[in-house]
Design a protein around this motif. Structure first.
Motif, mmCIF file in Angstrom:
data_model
loop_
_atom_site.group_PDB
_atom_site.id
_atom_site.type_symbol
_atom_site.label_atom_id
_atom_site.label_comp_id
_atom_site.label_asym_id
_atom_site.label_seq_id
_atom_site.Cartn_x
_atom_site.Cartn_y
_atom_site.Cartn_z
ATOM 1 N N TYR A 1 1.363 -1.013 -0.026
ATOM 2 C CA TYR A 1 -0.188 0.015 -0.050
ATOM 3 C C TYR A 1 1.328 1.692 0.079
ATOM 4 N N ARG A 2 0.460 2.089 -1.047
ATOM 5 C CA ARG A 2 1.305 3.562 -1.064
ATOM 6 C C ARG A 2 1.125 3.796 0.443
ATOM 7 N N ASN A 3 2.659 5.184 0.648
ATOM 8 C CA ASN A 3 2.214 5.824 1.957
ATOM 9 C C ASN A 3 2.418 7.248 1.161
ATOM 10 N N LEU A 4 1.593 7.723 0.605
ATOM 11 C CA LEU A 4 2.125 8.808 -0.103
ATOM 12 C C LEU A 4 2.770 10.069 0.378
ATOM 13 N N PHE A 5 2.094 10.028 2.082
ATOM 14 C CA PHE A 5 3.283 11.230 2.917
ATOM 15 C C PHE A 5 4.139 10.368 2.857
ATOM 16 N N LYS A 6 4.758 9.307 2.875
ATOM 17 C CA LYS A 6 6.170 9.504 2.784
ATOM 18 C C LYS A 6 6.787 9.539 1.774
ATOM 19 N N GLU A 7 5.876 9.176 0.661
ATOM 20 C CA GLU A 7 7.221 9.440 -0.947
ATOM 21 C C GLU A 7 7.429 11.276 -0.757
ATOM 22 N N TYR A 8 5.709 12.059 -0.516
ATOM 23 C CA TYR A 8 5.858 13.526 -0.774
ATOM 24 C C TYR A 8 7.262 14.097 0.871
ATOM 25 N N GLY A 9 7.753 13.336 2.009
ATOM 26 C CA GLY A 9 8.466 13.920 2.288
ATOM 27 C C GLY A 9 8.511 13.705 4.588
ATOM 28 N N TYR A 10 7.168 13.428 4.044
ATOM 29 C CA TYR A 10 7.209 13.522 5.879
ATOM 30 C C TYR A 10 7.796 12.007 6.117
ATOM 31 N N SER A 11 7.604 11.835 7.611
ATOM 32 C CA SER A 11 8.852 10.851 8.062
ATOM 33 C C SER A 11 7.944 10.135 9.027
ATOM 34 N N ASP A 12 8.529 9.027 9.049
ATOM 35 C CA ASP A 12 7.408 7.612 9.825
ATOM 36 C C ASP A 12 6.898 8.684 11.129
ATOM 37 N N ALA A 13 7.599 9.057 11.991
ATOM 38 C CA ALA A 13 7.614 9.560 13.257
ATOM 39 C C ALA A 13 5.948 9.906 12.950
ATOM 40 N N GLU A 14 6.233 11.248 11.878
ATOM 41 C CA GLU A 14 4.769 12.547 11.613
ATOM 42 C C GLU A 14 4.196 11.905 11.580
ATOM 43 N N ILE A 15 3.775 10.964 10.347
ATOM 44 C CA ILE A 15 2.775 10.185 9.687
ATOM 45 C C ILE A 15 2.566 9.436 10.709
ATOM 46 N N ALA A 16 2.873 8.515 11.652
ATOM 47 C CA ALA A 16 1.890 7.562 12.905
ATOM 48 C C ALA A 16 1.419 8.614 13.643
ATOM 49 N N ALA A 17 2.291 9.767 13.908
ATOM 50 C CA ALA A 17 1.446 11.184 15.129
ATOM 51 C C ALA A 17 -0.159 11.532 14.235
ATOM 52 N N LYS A 18 0.261 11.459 13.008
ATOM 53 C CA LYS A 18 -0.942 12.019 12.319
ATOM 54 C C LYS A 18 -2.399 11.182 12.701
ATOM 55 N N VAL A 19 -1.618 10.168 12.335
ATOM 56 C CA VAL A 19 -3.070 9.021 12.278
ATOM 57 C C VAL A 19 -2.718 8.821 13.665
ATOM 58 N N LYS A 20 -2.847 8.886 14.760
ATOM 59 C CA LYS A 20 -2.846 8.483 15.580
ATOM 60 C C LYS A 20 -3.557 9.291 16.210
ATOM 61 N N ASN A 21 -3.589 10.156 16.286
ATOM 62 C CA ASN A 21 -4.107 11.976 16.974
ATOM 63 C C ASN A 21 -5.362 12.089 16.566
ATOM 64 N N THR A 22 -5.283 12.060 14.723
ATOM 65 C CA THR A 22 -6.411 11.736 14.456
ATOM 66 C C THR A 22 -7.705 11.183 14.701
ATOM 67 N N TRP A 23 -7.700 10.219 14.804
ATOM 68 C CA TRP A 23 -7.830 8.581 15.454
ATOM 69 C C TRP A 23 -8.414 9.597 16.737
ATOM 70 N N GLU A 24 -7.969 9.900 17.495
ATOM 71 C CA GLU A 24 -8.252 9.926 18.892
ATOM 72 C C GLU A 24 -9.116 11.083 19.096
ATOM 73 N N GLU A 25 -9.301 11.828 18.616
ATOM 74 C CA GLU A 25 -9.075 13.519 18.379
ATOM 75 C C GLU A 25 -10.736 13.170 18.345
ATOM 76 N N LEU A 26 -11.350 11.894 17.184
ATOM 77 C CA LEU A 26 -12.454 12.025 16.283
ATOM 78 C C LEU A 26 -12.944 10.989 17.608
ATOM 79 N N PHE A 27 -12.271 10.372 18.098
ATOM 80 C CA PHE A 27 -13.054 8.831 18.731
ATOM 81 C C PHE A 27 -12.121 8.333 19.653
ATOM 82 N N ILE A 28 -11.596 8.850 20.237
ATOM 83 C CA ILE A 28 -11.062 8.940 22.418
ATOM 84 C C ILE A 28 -11.789 9.235 23.187
ATOM 85 N N LEU A 29 -10.647 10.395 22.971
ATOM 86 C CA LEU A 29 -11.044 11.879 23.835
ATOM 87 C C LEU A 29 -11.700 13.093 23.341
ATOM 88 N N GLU A 30 -12.048 13.381 25.078
ATOM 89 C CA GLU A 30 -13.638 14.017 25.394
ATOM 90 C C GLU A 30 -13.025 15.204 24.408
#
Length: 378
Positions: free
Chosen positions: A13-42
């Motif tokens: 599966y292509r990771n366009l964020f990474k292909e366009y220059g974002y780091s693994d750490a930044e991408i992992a944080a983007k996924v985690k933070n978006t999920w938590e902001e919409l589903f987990i955090l009050e």
């Protein structure tokens, strides 16, 4: 013609964020933070809410109801994020309050309920059913079917798809797909479509996993939907109407023949179809046209448009959602002239706040998953 170099065939599966220059750490944080902001955090941007020990629902914050669209989206998001508890809470709520057992819509789900579970309508919306079915198949493959009947995911998926194409054959009821042209309907009773409902990449999988006798239908439906989008999307702008007749012409009988909220999903759908199956080279052309149309426009000035691009005074209700779907289209045109521009605009756009946040942020999370290589076939 489907090419055998999509993720379904390669497992990559292509990771366009990474292909366009974002780091693994930044991408992992983007996924985690978006999920938590919409589903987990009050916090103020949450769109998922829990009820008691075992239920949960997705709230359409703009209309103050619970929709099959959102519930099925939430289940797809949960299975992609490997959160079985949230998936099961959403599915329990859906079966408890939305499932219909009587009348012409028996076997379908009521498209709108109150947050307390009262049905606001007794009709279904097919975009919910198709997402429910694939989310259930993915859950079965990722976690296994449960012993409790409600968690026999694959059986529910097969039964639902059977109902979608056979309802009404022996009396009362209507199928969700036209049996002759194999096109999904806007609602079962009406003989016209919604281009954003067309998910050929889903139907390719239904053709593998549905009841054996139904599999040829779904294979035909995948091909029919890819061809339908070619005639429903404008040849110059790439824009699709919200509702369209079976010949692809806009259905403006009730003011839904323009490019507006539903239409945004077409770009996301062709991006994911191309990523999973390399569905059609035409999808690259379409992505370039859609992205090109918006290349000189600011999100703050997105509007309702005729599909030829003529703007109305009315502003977009969901500009963040449009940013997200246009970015997701980059999966079909990774090296296209506007692909990186759209992904970078999306990366720098925060989730939406306020009363209208639900639809935008559903599309936002799907785009985060897809562009990070995390919207996978399970």
């Amino acid at each position: 013609m489907v090419q055998k170099d999509g993720a379904f065939y390669t497992g990559q599966y292509r990771n366009l964020f990474k292909e366009y220059g974002y780091s693994d750490a930044e991408i992992a944080a983007k996924v985690k933070n978006t999920w938590e902001e919409l589903f987990i955090l009050e916090g103020p941007n949450r769109i998922y809410f829990e009820v008691g020990d075992d239920l949960g629902y997705m709230l359409d914050t703009g209309n103050h109801d619970v929709r099959t669209e959102g519930m099925s989206y939430g289940m797809m998001m949960a299975v992609q994020m490997d959160d079985k508890d949230i998936f099961d809470r959403l599915w329990r709520w859906t079966m408890k309050y939305m499932y219909m057992t009587e009348g012409k819509h028996a076997g379908y789900f009521a498209w709108s309920c109150s947050p307390e579970g009262k049905k606001n309508a007794y009709g279904p919306a097919p975009d919910g059913e198709e997402y429910f079915a694939l989310a259930l198949f993915f859950a079965a493959h990722r976690w296994g079917d449960g012993e409790d009947e409600v968690f026999n995911y694959s059986k529910h998926a097969k039964d639902l798809l059977h109902t979608c194409i056979h309802n009404g054959e022996d009396g009362e009821g209507y199928p969700m797909w036209n049996p002759d042209n194999k096109l999904i309907k806007f609602v079962p009773e009406f003989e016209y479509s919604d281009p954003s409902y067309h998910l050929p990449h889903f139907y390719e999988l239904f053709a593998l996993w549905a009841n054996e006798e139904d599999r040829p239908f779904w294979k035909e439906a995948a091909a029919a939907s890819r061809e339908y989008l070619k005639i429903a999307c404008h040849p110059e702008t790439g824009l699709a109407p919200e509702y369209a007749f079976y010949d692809g012409t806009p259905n403006d009988e009730r003011g839904f023949g323009h490019f507006f909220s539903d239409s945004y999903r077409v770009a996301a759908n062709i991006g994911l179809d191309y990523e999973w199956f390399r569905g059609d080279e035409w999808e690259t052309e379409l992505a370039n046209k859609i992205q090109g149309f918006f290349a000189d426009k600011e999100p703050s000035d997105y509007r309702r448009y005729k599909i030829d691009g003529t703007p109305f005074e009315e502003k977009s209700l969901h500009p963040v959602g449009l940013v997200a779907t246009n970015a997701m289209a980059s999966l079909a045109t990774v090296d296209g002239p506007y692909a990186r521009q759209n992904v970078e605009l999306f990366w720098n756009t925060p989730v939406r706040s306020g009363d209208r946040r639900y639809y935008d942020n559903c599309l936002y999370l799907f785009a985060v998953l897809a562009l990070s290589g995390n919207f996978k076939i399970w």
